[in-house]
Design a protein around this motif. Sequence first.
Motif, short mmCIF file in Angstrom:
data_model
loop_
_atom_site.label_atom_id
_atom_site.label_comp_id
_atom_site.label_asym_id
_atom_site.label_seq_id
_atom_site.Cartn_x
_atom_site.Cartn_y
_atom_site.Cartn_z
N GLN A 265 2.43 12.30 -1.62
CA GLN A 265 2.52 13.76 -1.53
C GLN A 265 3.87 14.20 -0.99
O GLN A 265 4.44 15.18 -1.45
N MET A 266 4.38 13.47 -0.03
CA MET A 266 5.64 13.85 0.59
C MET A 266 6.85 13.62 -0.33
O MET A 266 7.74 14.46 -0.42
N TYR A 267 6.88 12.47 -1.01
CA TYR A 267 8.06 12.09 -1.78
C TYR A 267 7.88 12.16 -3.29
O TYR A 267 8.84 12.00 -4.03
N ARG B 132 9.65 -6.27 -7.04
CA ARG B 132 10.59 -7.08 -7.83
C ARG B 132 11.55 -7.84 -6.91
O ARG B 132 11.83 -9.02 -7.11
N LYS B 133 12.03 -7.17 -5.85
CA LYS B 133 12.92 -7.81 -4.89
C LYS B 133 12.21 -8.98 -4.21
O LYS B 133 12.77 -10.07 -4.10
N MET C 226 7.94 7.34 -5.74
CA MET C 226 7.37 6.33 -4.85
C MET C 226 6.85 5.12 -5.61
O MET C 226 7.02 3.99 -5.16
N VAL C 227 6.26 5.33 -6.78
CA VAL C 227 5.82 4.19 -7.59
C VAL C 227 7.04 3.37 -8.00
O VAL C 227 7.03 2.14 -7.93
N ALA C 228 8.11 4.03 -8.40
CA ALA C 228 9.34 3.32 -8.76
C ALA C 228 9.88 2.52 -7.57
O ALA C 228 10.31 1.37 -7.73
N THR C 229 9.83 3.11 -6.38
CA THR C 229 10.31 2.42 -5.17
C THR C 229 9.45 1.18 -4.88
O THR C 229 9.98 0.11 -4.57
N LEU D 88 0.86 -1.18 0.00
CA LEU D 88 0.00 0.00 0.00
C LEU D 88 0.89 1.23 0.00
O LEU D 88 1.71 1.42 0.90
N LEU D 89 0.73 2.05 -1.02
CA LEU D 89 1.43 3.33 -1.11
C LEU D 89 0.42 4.40 -0.68
O LEU D 89 -0.53 4.69 -1.40
#
Length: 92
Positions: A52-54, A68-69, A59-62, A45-46
């Motif tokens: 908004q903060m990052y 993937r990990k 954040m989607v990339a993170t 869950l993002l």
Amino acid sequence: MDVQSQIDRAGFPAEMQVTTYEEVEGRVFRIRFRQGEIRRGLEILLTDDAMQMYGEGPMVATVLQQLRKHADDGLPVLEAGQEYERLVYVGD
């Protein structure tokens, strides 16, 4: 932002399905796949606060990197009637 394009470019194996949907708290990313009769999967869950903060793009990339990990390390087994294990990214 076209999240599906980012998912497509993330290079997940073809047998793994990555989907996303909105909830009250933010956007859920779910990865799942089946090995014969064994189902595996995980959610992240993002939260809206984290986006908004990052920033939505970073954040989607993170989140996709983390999915993937976990996919490479092995996803949790899903038992019948069990919910997906969920990780949460929140804003500080």
